[in-house]
Design a protein around this motif. Structure first.
Motif, mmCIF file in Angstrom:
data_model
loop_
_atom_site.group_PDB
_atom_site.id
_atom_site.type_symbol
_atom_site.label_atom_id
_atom_site.label_comp_id
_atom_site.label_asym_id
_atom_site.label_seq_id
_atom_site.Cartn_x
_atom_site.Cartn_y
_atom_site.Cartn_z
ATOM 1 N N GLN A 25 1.128 -1.207 -0.096
ATOM 2 C CA GLN A 25 -0.052 0.209 0.017
ATOM 3 C C GLN A 25 0.837 1.153 0.007
ATOM 4 N N ILE A 26 1.902 1.157 0.653
ATOM 5 C CA ILE A 26 2.881 2.438 0.861
ATOM 6 C C ILE A 26 3.479 2.805 -0.538
ATOM 7 N N ILE A 27 4.075 1.787 -1.129
ATOM 8 C CA ILE A 27 4.824 1.598 -2.257
ATOM 9 C C ILE A 27 3.789 2.255 -3.632
ATOM 10 N N SER A 28 2.490 1.955 -3.437
ATOM 11 C CA SER A 28 1.565 2.290 -4.432
ATOM 12 C C SER A 28 1.396 4.107 -4.496
ATOM 13 N N TYR A 29 1.931 4.586 -3.187
ATOM 14 C CA TYR A 29 1.722 6.111 -3.267
ATOM 15 C C TYR A 29 2.943 6.656 -3.819
ATOM 16 N N SER A 30 4.159 5.755 -3.333
ATOM 17 C CA SER A 30 5.589 6.480 -3.864
ATOM 18 C C SER A 30 5.949 6.144 -5.003
ATOM 19 N N GLY A 31 5.445 5.166 -5.779
ATOM 20 C CA GLY A 31 5.995 4.409 -6.826
ATOM 21 C C GLY A 31 7.327 3.765 -7.028
ATOM 22 N N ALA A 32 7.895 3.494 -5.662
ATOM 23 C CA ALA A 32 9.296 2.881 -5.535
ATOM 24 C C ALA A 32 9.337 1.491 -5.587
ATOM 25 N N LEU B 159 -3.349 4.437 10.297
ATOM 26 C CA LEU B 159 -2.605 5.829 10.315
ATOM 27 C C LEU B 159 -1.232 5.481 9.451
ATOM 28 N N ILE B 160 -0.645 4.322 9.560
ATOM 29 C CA ILE B 160 0.799 4.121 8.888
ATOM 30 C C ILE B 160 0.429 4.250 7.468
ATOM 31 N N VAL B 161 -0.549 4.000 6.636
ATOM 32 C CA VAL B 161 -0.675 4.101 5.332
ATOM 33 C C VAL B 161 -0.987 5.525 5.114
ATOM 34 N N GLN C 176 0.568 10.796 2.721
ATOM 35 C CA GLN C 176 0.817 12.375 2.910
ATOM 36 C C GLN C 176 2.318 12.518 2.710
ATOM 37 N N VAL C 177 3.129 11.751 3.327
ATOM 38 C CA VAL C 177 4.774 11.980 2.923
ATOM 39 C C VAL C 177 4.927 12.026 1.397
ATOM 40 N N TYR C 178 4.574 11.138 0.717
ATOM 41 C CA TYR C 178 5.046 11.070 -0.660
ATOM 42 C C TYR C 178 4.342 11.831 -1.467
ATOM 43 N N GLN C 179 3.249 12.381 -0.898
ATOM 44 C CA GLN C 179 2.326 13.355 -1.834
ATOM 45 C C GLN C 179 3.213 14.627 -1.793
ATOM 46 N N SER C 180 3.974 14.854 -0.712
ATOM 47 C CA SER C 180 4.531 16.174 -0.405
ATOM 48 C C SER C 180 5.829 16.122 -0.862
ATOM 49 N N GLN C 181 6.333 15.138 -1.380
ATOM 50 C CA GLN C 181 7.819 15.022 -1.688
ATOM 51 C C GLN C 181 7.870 15.555 -3.323
ATOM 52 N N GLN C 182 8.904 16.282 -3.620
ATOM 53 C CA GLN C 182 8.829 16.755 -4.894
ATOM 54 C C GLN C 182 9.654 15.601 -5.647
ATOM 55 N N ARG C 183 10.624 14.901 -5.102
ATOM 56 C CA ARG C 183 11.369 13.727 -5.743
ATOM 57 C C ARG C 183 11.162 12.501 -4.861
ATOM 58 N N PRO C 184 10.165 11.678 -5.109
ATOM 59 C CA PRO C 184 9.944 10.393 -4.317
ATOM 60 C C PRO C 184 11.375 9.496 -4.515
ATOM 61 N N ASP D 106 13.143 6.027 -5.250
ATOM 62 C CA ASP D 106 13.192 5.043 -6.198
ATOM 63 C C ASP D 106 12.982 3.712 -5.712
ATOM 64 N N ILE D 107 13.747 3.589 -4.720
ATOM 65 C CA ILE D 107 13.713 2.305 -3.838
ATOM 66 C C ILE D 107 13.601 2.267 -2.291
ATOM 67 N N MET D 108 12.940 1.501 -1.829
ATOM 68 C CA MET D 108 12.606 1.421 -0.315
ATOM 69 C C MET D 108 13.053 -0.056 0.005
ATOM 70 N N SER D 109 13.201 -0.238 1.382
ATOM 71 C CA SER D 109 13.471 -1.431 1.690
ATOM 72 C C SER D 109 12.329 -2.153 2.339
ATOM 73 N N VAL D 110 12.050 -3.630 2.025
ATOM 74 C CA VAL D 110 11.060 -4.417 2.574
ATOM 75 C C VAL D 110 10.883 -4.174 3.900
ATOM 76 N N GLY D 111 9.837 -4.095 4.543
ATOM 77 C CA GLY D 111 9.462 -3.742 5.896
ATOM 78 C C GLY D 111 9.781 -2.117 6.204
ATOM 79 N N ILE D 112 9.121 -1.477 4.983
ATOM 80 C CA ILE D 112 9.114 0.048 5.158
ATOM 81 C C ILE D 112 7.985 0.633 5.960
ATOM 82 N N SER D 113 7.047 -0.187 6.236
ATOM 83 C CA SER D 113 5.846 -0.106 7.286
ATOM 84 C C SER D 113 6.171 0.037 8.638
ATOM 85 N N LEU D 114 7.211 -0.827 8.836
ATOM 86 C CA LEU D 114 7.903 -0.676 10.105
ATOM 87 C C LEU D 114 8.356 0.608 10.466
ATOM 88 N N LEU D 115 8.792 1.426 9.667
ATOM 89 C CA LEU D 115 9.282 2.715 9.981
ATOM 90 C C LEU D 115 8.335 3.636 10.231
#
Length: 362
Positions: free
Chosen positions: A244-251, A288-290, A295-303, A305-314
């Motif tokens: 769900q998180i990467i669906s917003y970031s495209g990473a 809240l996590i999602v 909100q974070v990725y929609q506010s970033q000008q340059r999302p 490209d790569i995120m670690s598996v387990g980013i939801s824990l952050l």
């Protein structure tokens, strides 16, 4: 006699050094690829061509032993440093399989180590490319080229470098009392080499067992890097939230060991101690996590490209610290997990609180 032998060999060296230099590069790349294909991870590989002055000294010391350049087997030299002692043998088997050995000039110097001899000795091979490789165009011009391959563990290498720096070539050259110190230290290093291998094996065994423990008794499995990695790789909940998180970031998602190690500290900072603690909080704060990640990725000008598996824990940790609504607590959380500029740390702490407040207001 020595002078007569010296000039023709050096003239031959001057003529052939270009080929040997290319051979050095080719064989270094080949060994790197072979190690990668066989999943052997080493500390370092270094390669060199013997320089002219060094060759001149070798010939001068040989007392007429050499009459041509091809009799000198270490014009090209490679040193492979492994992390663990038993990996020396794994690399050795690979070299034996993939190269043609010059048995007469190859030696396992470890077999020559006397019980009372201080220091570590290495495994040395003199090799050339086998016919199957020489038949390929990229290797064809290296017929007759030889290389010396030295293999040792990182602790063996440490010993050898320090011993070399001290300048003593034999144990007889060392004063008796100091020789005893060398012997004691050599024994300690040998024990350390063996113990590091045992620790590695124990960690691998634990990593294999912890997955079953997580399934059966998650409340008893403490959070450490091995257990967290296993949980992240097998949890359907983590996978669902990550996607769900990467669906917003495209990473793209990739496993990152450093990220997992950092997350252990963050989770403990947030008061989570067992795998079941993570699972419980993830279920409780899924929305809240999602939402915060969105909100974070929609506010970033340059999302990213790569995120670690387990980013939801952050984002779980961000939710937990922000829920205290204490800016000082969030500051300590940010400060403990980064080496940022203080101004950037302050901005990140403020953003964590801001995105949390926006999410709970929706």
């Amino acid at each position: 006699m020595e002078k007569d032998n010296l000039s023709p060999i050096l003239a031959e060296y001057d003529q052939e050094i270009g080929i040997y230099s290319d051979f050095k590069t080719k064989i270094e790349v080949l060994i790197q690829e072979l190690l990668k294909q066989n999943d052997i991870h080493v500390h370092s590989i270094t390669a060199r061509c013997k320089d002219r002055r060094s060759l001149q000294g070798k010939i001068a010391r040989s007392d007429g032993k050499y009459s041509s350049l091809n009799q000198i087997t270490d014009i090209v030299g490679l040193r492979i440093i492994t992390y663990y002692n038993d990996e020396v043998d794994a690399v050795a088997k690979l070299v034996e399989k993939e190269f043609e050995l010059d048995i007469q000039n190859s030696v396992d110097k470890r077999e020559l180590l006397d019980p009372d001899r201080f220091g570590y000795l290495s495994l040395h091979y003199v090799v050339k490319l086998p016919e199957k490789r020489l038949s390929l165009t990229e290797y064809a011009r290296f017929v007759g080229c030889k290389a010396e391959i030295q293999i040792r563990s990182i602790l063996q290498h440490t010993w050898a470098e320090i011993e070399h720096d001290m300048g003593y070539k034999s144990k007889q050259a060392i004063p008796k009392e100091i020789r005893r110190s060398f012997s004691r230290l050599a024994g300690l290093l040998e024990i350390a080499d063996l113990e590091f291998t045992k620790i590695r094996d124990s960690l691998e065994e634990y990593e294999n067992e912890v997955q079953e423990q997580i399934q059966d008794q998650p409340t008893t499995v403490l959070i450490d890097q091995a257990s967290l990695k296993s949980y992240i790789n097998t949890s359907a909940l983590v996978q669902e939230l990550d996607e769900q998180i990467i669906s917003y970031s495209g990473a793209l998602l990739q496993l990152n060991e450093h990220f997992i190690g950092a997350m252990v500290d963050k989770l403990h900072f947030c008061g989570l101690n067992t795998i079941s603690d993570i699972e419980e909080r993830l279920n409780k704060h899924k929305y809240l996590i999602v939402e915060i990640a969105k909100q974070v990725y929609q506010s970033q000008q340059r999302p990213l490209d790569i995120m670690s598996v387990g980013i939801s824990l952050l984002y779980l940790c961000n939710v937990l610290v922000a829920s205290t609504e204490s800016l000082e607590f969030v500051r300590r959380y940010v400060r403990g997990s980064s080496n940022m500029d203080p101004a950037l740390e302050e901005r990140l702490a403020m953003d964590i609180l801001l995105f949390y407040k926006q999410a709970i207001s929706l």
